[in-house]
Design an enzyme around this catalytic site. Structure first.
Site, short mmCIF file in Angstrom:
data_model
loop_
_atom_site.label_atom_id
_atom_site.label_comp_id
_atom_site.label_asym_id
_atom_site.label_seq_id
_atom_site.Cartn_x
_atom_site.Cartn_y
_atom_site.Cartn_z
N ARG A 12 -6.93 12.83 0.97
CA ARG A 12 -6.17 13.26 1.68
C ARG A 12 -4.74 12.72 1.37
O ARG A 12 -3.66 13.45 1.59
CB ARG A 12 -6.41 13.12 3.41
N HIS A 13 -4.59 11.53 0.52
CA HIS A 13 -3.32 11.29 0.18
C HIS A 13 -3.35 11.19 -1.30
O HIS A 13 -2.67 11.68 -2.18
CB HIS A 13 -2.59 10.18 1.03
N HIS A 73 -5.83 3.62 -1.72
CA HIS A 73 -7.07 4.10 -1.24
C HIS A 73 -7.32 5.58 -1.69
O HIS A 73 -6.82 6.35 -1.32
CB HIS A 73 -7.03 4.05 0.52
N ASP A 90 -0.24 4.32 -0.10
CA ASP A 90 -0.80 5.78 0.44
C ASP A 90 0.05 6.61 1.14
O ASP A 90 0.20 7.93 1.03
CB ASP A 90 -1.82 5.39 1.26
N HIS A 91 0.93 6.26 2.12
CA HIS A 91 1.70 7.18 2.89
C HIS A 91 2.90 7.77 1.67
O HIS A 91 3.33 8.66 2.33
CB HIS A 91 2.47 6.24 3.93
N HIS A 146 -3.83 -4.88 7.69
CA HIS A 146 -4.04 -3.83 8.79
C HIS A 146 -3.20 -3.73 10.00
O HIS A 146 -3.37 -4.66 10.68
CB HIS A 146 -5.47 -3.39 9.05
N GLY A 147 -2.19 -2.77 10.07
CA GLY A 147 -1.57 -2.94 11.17
C GLY A 147 -0.25 -4.14 11.26
O GLY A 147 0.47 -4.23 12.19
N GLU A 176 -11.20 -9.29 2.94
CA GLU A 176 -9.54 -9.12 3.60
C GLU A 176 -10.15 -8.94 5.14
O GLU A 176 -10.84 -8.22 5.67
CB GLU A 176 -9.33 -7.57 3.02
N ARG A 225 -9.52 8.22 -0.92
CA ARG A 225 -10.31 8.43 -0.04
C ARG A 225 -11.21 9.64 -0.74
O ARG A 225 -10.66 10.44 -1.39
CB ARG A 225 -9.67 8.99 1.37
N GLY A 266 1.03 -1.36 4.50
CA GLY A 266 1.52 -0.03 3.85
C GLY A 266 2.44 0.41 5.04
O GLY A 266 3.36 0.71 4.72
N HIS A 267 1.87 0.97 6.16
CA HIS A 267 2.58 1.68 7.14
C HIS A 267 3.98 1.11 7.70
O HIS A 267 4.92 2.17 7.50
CB HIS A 267 1.76 1.96 8.23
N THR A 301 -6.90 6.71 10.21
CA THR A 301 -6.83 5.34 9.06
C THR A 301 -7.99 4.60 9.34
O THR A 301 -8.90 4.86 10.13
CB THR A 301 -5.65 4.59 9.30
N THR A 302 -8.17 3.54 8.33
CA THR A 302 -9.39 2.69 8.40
C THR A 302 -9.61 2.17 10.01
O THR A 302 -8.67 1.49 10.24
CB THR A 302 -9.66 1.65 7.24
N GLU A 335 -8.75 0.43 -2.61
CA GLU A 335 -9.30 0.57 -1.52
C GLU A 335 -10.46 1.69 -1.90
O GLU A 335 -9.95 2.83 -2.23
CB GLU A 335 -8.64 0.67 -0.35
N ASN A 381 0.82 -1.06 0.27
CA ASN A 381 -0.02 0.06 -0.07
C ASN A 381 0.97 1.38 0.05
O ASN A 381 1.55 1.39 1.12
CB ASN A 381 -0.99 0.00 1.13
N ARG A 429 3.16 18.85 1.38
CA ARG A 429 3.79 20.22 0.98
C ARG A 429 2.77 20.37 -0.18
O ARG A 429 3.19 21.29 -0.82
CB ARG A 429 5.12 19.83 0.69
N1 PXP Z 1 -6.18 -2.99 4.33
C1 PXP Z 1 -7.01 -2.26 4.56
C2 PXP Z 1 -8.36 -2.58 4.07
C3 PXP Z 1 -6.66 -0.69 4.87
O1 PXP Z 1 -7.51 0.09 4.71
C4 PXP Z 1 -5.41 -0.64 5.32
C5 PXP Z 1 -4.65 1.00 5.38
O2 PXP Z 1 -4.93 1.74 4.23
C6 PXP Z 1 -4.31 -1.51 4.88
C7 PXP Z 1 -4.79 -2.85 4.68
C8 PXP Z 1 -2.94 -1.23 5.16
O3 PXP Z 1 -2.77 -1.06 6.65
P1 PXP Z 1 -1.45 -0.44 7.19
O4 PXP Z 1 -1.16 0.72 6.54
O5 PXP Z 1 -1.68 -0.47 8.77
O6 PXP Z 1 -0.48 -1.82 6.76
#
Ligand code: PXP
Length: 238
Positions: free
Chosen positions: A49-50, A43, A9-10, A191-192, A151, A45, A213-214, A100-101, A70, A7, A18
């Site tokens: 935002r990103h 994602h 997004d970040h 997620h996480g 998921e 959104r 992602g993160h 975040t979600t 997403e 992911n 910026r």
């Molecule tokens: N899966 C879904 C459905 C999400 O919304 C996210 C966060 O955007 C992720 C996975 C990735 O999560 P993380 O950034 O915590 O790895």
């Protein structure tokens, strides 16, 4: 081997801090793929935002593996998905104030709207996954609205404060995965997830793919994206 969706997004979050043109999530997607990512997830959104519409357009042209969008099941974003035609759409709940979600989709409570979103996307040839908590009710409801996959939300597993809680959350994920398979659903998770908590997740027998992602982008800031992706891939063996 479990597939890795990265992911990006970040990367866009840093750019939007910026409101400039760098770093480009499209460039990050190319590097992630070259490092062995099996898919790219973004994602779009509603508040943008990103990830921006331009990113999605370019990713559709450049991603060589698998593009997973997403998205909220809103009229505007469904319209964009039907125009862009990503390989996969993952429907997620979306609240404007959240960082975040925060939780899985309430599929059971929104089955009518979700059924029509799922069928519009599937009719266009897009694989549809629903982001859900590992609860039997949500798994059955996901099959009921015609999704291809779920998921499983791994946030509670990731946030568990004790080993005992973590073991219990892993058990719930395993039970949900088995029930999903029984109901004809493919099983993804995310997620996480981090370099430190991913290994037990690979023991979920039905798991095909994780979206991360993160943790990967955080490591990439320090060691580079290619190394960060390779190191996560290496942890996704069974
Ligand atoms: N899966 C879904 C459905 C999400 O919304 C996210 C966060 O955007 C992720 C996975 C990735 O999560 P993380 O950034 O915590 O790895």
């Amino acid at each position: 081997m479990i597939r890795l969706g990265v992911n990006v997004d970040h990367v866009a979050t840093v750019r939007q801090a910026r409101r400039t043109v760098e770093p480009d999530p499209v460039a990050a997607a190319v590097l992630a793929e070259l490092a062995g990512a099996d898919g790219i997830t973004v994602h779009l959104r509603e508040d943008r935002r990103h990830i921006q519409d331009r990113d999605l357009r370019l990713l559709k042209e450049t991603v060589r593996t698998h593009l997973n969008l997403e998205m909220a099941a809103s009229r505007e974003i469904i319209g964009i998905a039907l125009e862009c035609l990503p390989d996969q759409a993952t429907l997620v709940p979306e609240k404007r104030r959240e960082v975040t979600t925060e939780g899985g989709l309430d599929v059971a409570g929104n089955s009518r709207a979700l059924s029509s979103a799922v069928s519009a996307l599937r009719d266009a040839g897009i694989m549809v996954s629903l982001f859900v908590d590992p609860s039997p009710e949500m798994i059955r409801a996901s099959a009921g609205v015609g999704a291809d996959a779920v998921e499983l939300h791994t946030g509670c597993y990731a946030n568990a404060g004790t080993q005992r809680d973590r073991d219990r959350e892993l058990e719930l994920l395993k039970e949900a995965a088995a029930l999903a398979e029984k109901n004809g659903l493919r099983v993804l998770a995310g997620h996480g997830l981090t370099y430190f908590n991913i290994r037990p997740i690979t023991t979920i027998a039905q798991l095909e793919e994780v979206n991360i992602g993160h943790s990967i982008i955080s490591r990439a800031v320090l060691v580079g994206l290619e190394r960060a992706v390779r190191e996560m891939k290496a942890l996704l063996t069974r």
